[in-house]
Design a protein around this motif. Structure first.
Motif, PDB file in Angstrom:
ATOM      1  N   LYS A  27       0.841  -1.202   0.000  1.00 18.90           N
ATOM      2  CA  LYS A  27       0.000   0.000   0.000  1.00 18.90           C
ATOM      3  C   LYS A  27       0.881   1.259   0.000  1.00 18.90           C
ATOM      4  N   ARG A  28       1.865   1.281   0.915  1.00 18.92           N
ATOM      5  CA  ARG A  28       2.733   2.460   1.042  1.00 18.92           C
ATOM      6  C   ARG A  28       3.491   2.706  -0.274  1.00 18.92           C
ATOM      7  N   GLN A  29       3.996   1.624  -0.858  1.00 17.64           N
ATOM      8  CA  GLN A  29       4.755   1.775  -2.109  1.00 17.64           C
ATOM      9  C   GLN A  29       3.853   2.244  -3.250  1.00 17.64           C
ATOM     10  N   GLU A  30       2.611   1.751  -3.232  1.00 17.29           N
ATOM     11  CA  GLU A  30       1.672   2.125  -4.287  1.00 17.29           C
ATOM     12  C   GLU A  30       1.299   3.612  -4.170  1.00 17.29           C
ATOM     13  N   VAL A  31       1.126   4.081  -2.937  1.00 14.49           N
ATOM     14  CA  VAL A  31       0.790   5.496  -2.725  1.00 14.49           C
ATOM     15  C   VAL A  31       1.924   6.371  -3.278  1.00 14.49           C
ATOM     16  N   THR A  32       3.168   6.012  -2.947  1.00 18.37           N
ATOM     17  CA  THR A  32       4.325   6.792  -3.440  1.00 18.37           C
ATOM     18  C   THR A  32       4.400   6.730  -4.967  1.00 18.37           C
ATOM     19  N   LEU A  33       4.151   5.533  -5.514  1.00 22.74           N
ATOM     20  CA  LEU A  33       4.185   5.375  -6.970  1.00 22.74           C
ATOM     21  C   LEU A  33       3.146   6.294  -7.625  1.00 22.74           C
ATOM     22  N   PHE A  34       1.936   6.316  -7.067  1.00 20.61           N
ATOM     23  CA  PHE A  34       0.875   7.127  -7.682  1.00 20.61           C
ATOM     24  C   PHE A  34       1.124   8.630  -7.521  1.00 20.61           C
ATOM     25  N   ASP A  35       1.899   9.021  -6.498  1.00 19.75           N
ATOM     26  CA  ASP A  35       2.290  10.443  -6.414  1.00 19.75           C
ATOM     27  C   ASP A  35       3.060  10.816  -7.686  1.00 19.75           C
ATOM     28  N   THR A  36       3.994   9.958  -8.070  1.00 15.99           N
ATOM     29  CA  THR A  36       4.773  10.218  -9.294  1.00 15.99           C
ATOM     30  C   THR A  36       3.885  10.118 -10.532  1.00 15.99           C
ATOM     31  N   VAL A  37       3.044   9.078 -10.564  1.00 16.91           N
ATOM     32  CA  VAL A  37       2.169   8.871 -11.727  1.00 16.91           C
ATOM     33  C   VAL A  37       1.311  10.121 -11.951  1.00 16.91           C
ATOM     34  N   ASP A  38       0.751  10.659 -10.868  1.00 19.94           N
ATOM     35  CA  ASP A  38      -0.135  11.819 -11.012  1.00 19.94           C
ATOM     36  C   ASP A  38       0.637  13.058 -11.451  1.00 19.94           C
TER      37      ASP A  38
END
Ligand SMILES: Nc1ncnc2c1ncn2[C@@H]1O[C@H](COP(=O)(O)OP(=O)(O)O)[C@@H](O)[C@H]1O
Ligand SMILES: [Mg+2]
Length: 210
Positions: free
Chosen positions: A195-206
């Protein structure tokens, strides 16, 4: 357990010139193998920090062999062929992620930039990756848009995310040994940190998609 690079100094040193370079990370440069376009070679980028730059390649080499011994399908990683001698020192030869026509595949960052992967597609692709990593207890330590490449899908299937870096462990240390010996522990680690890694990933994606 110590994790070492085998001595390859008796092999003729391969010349990796700039025209062959297909990727650059913080620690490693990635080149097309001069004798086989289906392979790439990762070498240390900073000679003055050689040992640190090689750590992830050592992890990749041991971890991919470990997955192969366990007969884990290499759906979301690449095959690893071993160490070769290059002018830049020992390099790790791996399967190169390619498009169907032989061009280099895109990193997730590039695919998002080009609009080839949408946010909703990515959500589905990540769910598939998570299912595989959990099912086979694969440790993912650094999920980011440059460490994931996009293996093209076909008419019926989404493209597949391939981990080219940031799995197994951050370092070839005692924890890395534990991850290989204690699979329930690895599975829990992957699940907990997802979950934590996905949140960080989506910060970049957005940021990329904004
Ligand atoms: N197997 C591969 N096939 C094709 N390109 C790759 C492969 N592995 C890495 N690359 C390219 O090289 C870049 C740097 O590789 P990476 O392993 O992430 O290095 P670093 O450890 O320095 O971050 C990647 O972002 C990607 O563009
Ligand atoms: Mg990387």
């Amino acid at each position: 357990m110590t994790y070492l690079i085998p001595d390859v100094s008796d092999q003729a040193a391969l010349e990796l010139d700039n025209s062959l370079r297909i990727g650059r990370g913080n620690k490693r440069d990635c080149y097309v193998h001069p004798n086989d376009a289906g392979q790439c070679i990762k070498v240390a980028r900073h000679p003055e920090r050689y040992a640190e730059c090689q750590e992830q390649s050592i992890v990749e080499w041991f971890y991919l062999n470990h997955l192969k011994e366990r007969h884990v399908p290499l759906t979301h990683v690449v095959d690893c062929y071993g160490w070769v001698n290059t002018r830049q020192g020992p390099g790790l030869a791996l399967e190169r992620v390619q498009e169907d026509d032989g061009r280099s595949a895109l990193t997730l960052r590039e695919a998002l930039h080009k609009g080839q992967v949408s946010r909703s597609q990515l959500v589905r692709m990540l769910a598939v990756l998570k299912h595989w990593a959990t099912r086979y207890s694969v440790v993912i330590s650094d999920l980011n848009t440059d460490n994931l490449m996009v293996r093209p899908g076909d008419d019926d299937n989404d493209a597949i995310l391939v981990l080219v870096d940031g799995f197994g462990s951050r370092k070839p240390d005692w924890k890395f040994t534990l991850y290989q010996r204690c699979l329930p522990f690895s599975r829990i680690k992957t699940q907990r940190q997802w979950k934590r890694q996905e949140v960080t990933l989506f910060d970049t994606v957005d940021e990329i998609c904004a």
